[in-house]
Design a protein around this motif. Structure first.
Motif, PDB file in Angstrom:
ATOM      1  N   ARG A 143       0.836  -1.210   0.000  1.00  0.00           N
ATOM      2  CA  ARG A 143       0.000   0.000   0.000  1.00  0.00           C
ATOM      3  C   ARG A 143       0.869   1.257   0.000  1.00  0.00           C
ATOM      4  N   SER A 144       0.452   2.268  -0.721  1.00  0.00           N
ATOM      5  CA  SER A 144       1.138   3.556  -0.717  1.00  0.00           C
ATOM      6  C   SER A 144       0.568   4.454   0.372  1.00  0.00           C
ATOM      7  N   ALA A 145       1.178   5.616   0.547  1.00  0.00           N
ATOM      8  CA  ALA A 145       0.695   6.588   1.523  1.00  0.00           C
ATOM      9  C   ALA A 145      -0.680   7.123   1.146  1.00  0.00           C
ATOM     10  N   LYS A 146      -1.078   6.963  -0.105  1.00  0.00           N
ATOM     11  CA  LYS A 146      -2.393   7.398  -0.566  1.00  0.00           C
ATOM     12  C   LYS A 146      -3.426   6.273  -0.502  1.00  0.00           C
ATOM     13  N   GLY A 147      -3.013   5.104   0.013  1.00  0.00           N
ATOM     14  CA  GLY A 147      -3.913   3.964   0.062  1.00  0.00           C
ATOM     15  C   GLY A 147      -3.967   3.182  -1.233  1.00  0.00           C
ATOM     16  N   GLU A 148      -3.131   3.546  -2.218  1.00  0.00           N
ATOM     17  CA  GLU A 148      -3.120   2.839  -3.496  1.00  0.00           C
ATOM     18  C   GLU A 148      -2.485   1.454  -3.331  1.00  0.00           C
TER      19      GLU A 148
END
Length: 541
Positions: free
Chosen positions: A486-491
């Motif tokens: 997961r990325s910091a953007k929730g991606e």
């Protein structure tokens, strides 16, 4: 051209959609037939969508409800489909069974440092993801207060640890420098509204937005629909009664599917514990992990879990209790010997431990992680262990408030005998070893010191009064934390670290927890990343 088309079809099939044939690669062996209009589709542009929404959320537990509510409250009219595979309206994963406490903080930067300290050398959760998580935790209280139906009268809010009160969100790793940077939000148990934990409250909030949230239970997602050229996620396929439905998501799909506590193969592959029994959610079987793998998602934290306790369980079924009062005896393996510090009571349940300083030499359990060499990993546990106690200890277990059971534990849960040798024969362990182990234990009790595994003196109760008992205690677990990266953007990220367009995650499904864990952190994360993912999916972050 034909060769190119076949290659294209093969790629789409791995992504969960087959063109020019069965339109969805279902993960359910007996799934209903696919929509007839898609059987001959030659490209994703020819898919005959049954439904269309702005956002689709897969998984109806706390993370899913937080995502859906964010769409409803911040999406300026956006429509959301919330899919839950089981029958419970509050989700069939872990959140509905949890204690219901939510992390929050007034000290965002210090809390981020605490999470980094918990990460330790397991350096695979990037700093920007931790910072985004801390930002979300800092927002949790104000966000909850902004929702319809919230009342300060129904919750207890604490800002830091208060020794002896039992009312704060304990710092589970209190020896770390930034441990005292967190607080807890807890719904009271006597609320007139019936909202006695955060999941019940969020369910009531979700229900107030029925005009923008379409919530379906008994509706498992079976595949993601991906454009093979752009890799964009276009929607998903789910089963609804007797048919499969193709649901289009114009802005994106948020995966909130929980973990793989019910998937023996995944538990064997990632935890070396295919036999570990789940304590809570019934529907977490890793199907979301498989769906995301088919569209190219990378995975992380697959070895991270809240486990393992060894808990009283039925011998021939999957039924297990939360914990067994281990101060009443000792735990042995099939060789008849003790093999670990077998008082696996949670450290935070015993407030006296906080006065003892350096917990690297302490004992106990932190959400199933036990002190091992001065650190707190989760220990792969053997398939079969037995808790040995005597008549007095057994009666104490029956009287213990955590063991309020209305059946005879000897009926399929264990054995009893008048001698240790007789007990050894019943549980098929070497009699001489079990006799020696019990004798060594009783000597420790007489001397007031467990010289083998350093259990607290207050837990040294001898096993010396017939009849004797052996309770079956295999390893048990609360939840896994592994899933898509997961990325910091929730991606959700692919194998090259790039976002898969229009695909997001929240909660325990690819959680940020990679090493040591802080209690109430999973539910706190459900809210924090539920908002983060929904906002980025909507394009309003």
């Amino acid at each position: 051209m034909e060769e190119l088309l076949q290659s294209r079809r093969a790629f789409i099939k791995t992504a969960g959609v087959v063109l020019g044939g069965i339109a969805a690669a279902s993960m359910v062996a007996c799934a209903p037939a696919a929509t007839a209009g898609n059987d001959t589709a030659a490209s994703v542009n020819e898919i005959d969508w049954d439904e269309e929404y702005d956002v689709i959320v897969v998984g109806g537990g706390l993370a899913g409800m937080a995502s859906a509510v964010t769409v409803a409250t911040e999406g300026e009219g956006a429509k959301c489909l919330l899919l839950e595979k089981g029958p419970l309206e509050t989700g069939n994963g872990n959140s509905a069974y949890a204690a219901g406490m939510v992390l929050w903080t007034k000290e965002k930067d210090d809390f981020a440092e605490y999470v980094r300290e918990l990460r330790g050398a397991m350096d695979n959760t990037p700093d920007d993801v931790i910072d985004a998580f801390a930002e979300g935790i800092a927002e949790n209280l104000d966000w909850l207060k902004s929702l319809p139906g919230y009342s300060d009268d129904e919750v207890t809010i604490t800002e830091y640890f208060e020794e002896g009160t039992g009312e704060s969100c304990y710092p589970e790793h209190s020896e770390l420098p930034h441990a005292y940077s967190l607080g807890r939000i807890r719904w009271n148990s006597d609320n007139a509204s019936g909202n006695t934990q955060v999941t019940l409250f969020m369910n009531s909030v979700k229900n107030s937005f029925s005009d923008s949230i379409t919530h379906k239970t008994n509706a498992p997602a079976t595949a993601l629909v991906q454009d093979p050229e752009t890799k964009e996620i276009l929607g998903c396929v789910y089963t609804d009664g007797s048919s499969s439905k193709y649901a289009k998501a114009t802005k994106g799909v948020i995966m909130c599917c929980g973990g793989f506590e019910n998937n023996a193969q995944m538990k064997a592959d990632y935890l070396s514990a295919s036999w570990a029994r789940r304590i809570a959610g019934a529907c977490n079987d890793g199907d979301g992990i498989t769906m995301c793998a088919k569209v190219g998602a990378d995975m992380w934290h697959m070895n991270s879990c809240a486990g393992f306790w060894t808990s009283m369980s039925a011998i021939d079924s999957d039924i297990c209790l939360m914990r067994t009062p281990k101060e009443e005896g000792i735990t042995v393996g099939v060789n008849g010997r003790r093999f670990y510090m077998d008082w696996d009571k949670d450290v935070a349940e015993d407030w006296d431990t906080f006065a003892e300083g350096d917990l690297s030499t302490h004992v106990g359990s932190r959400h199933g992680h036990m002190q091992f060499g001065g650190e707190w990993p989760h220990l792969p546990m053997p398939e079969k262990t037995w808790f040995i106690t005597d008549a007095e200890g057994y009666q104490s277990i029956l009287d213990n408030k955590m063991m309020a059971i209305d059946f005879d534990p000897m009926d399929g849960w264990g054995y009893t005998a008048d001698t240790i040798e007789g007990l050894a024969e019943l549980i098929e362990v070497p009699a001489d070893e079990l006799v020696r182990t019990v004798s060594q234990w009783n000597e420790c009790c007489a001397n007031g010191e467990d010289v083998y595994f350093h259990r607290p003196a207050s837990t040294l109760n001898p096993v010396e009064g017939a009849p004797y008992y052996a309770l079956f205690c295999p390893p048990t677990m609360l939840n896994t934390d592994g899933g898509p990266r997961r990325s910091a953007k929730g991606e959700i990220l692919d194998l090259e670290g790039q976002p898969i367009p229009h695909l997001y995650s929240s909660g325990e499904f690819g959680s940020i927890w990679s090493n040591m864990y802080q209690g109430a952190g999973n539910l706190g994360e459900c809210l924090a990343f539920g908002r983060i993912s929904a906002r980025n999916c909507l394009g309003i972050a």
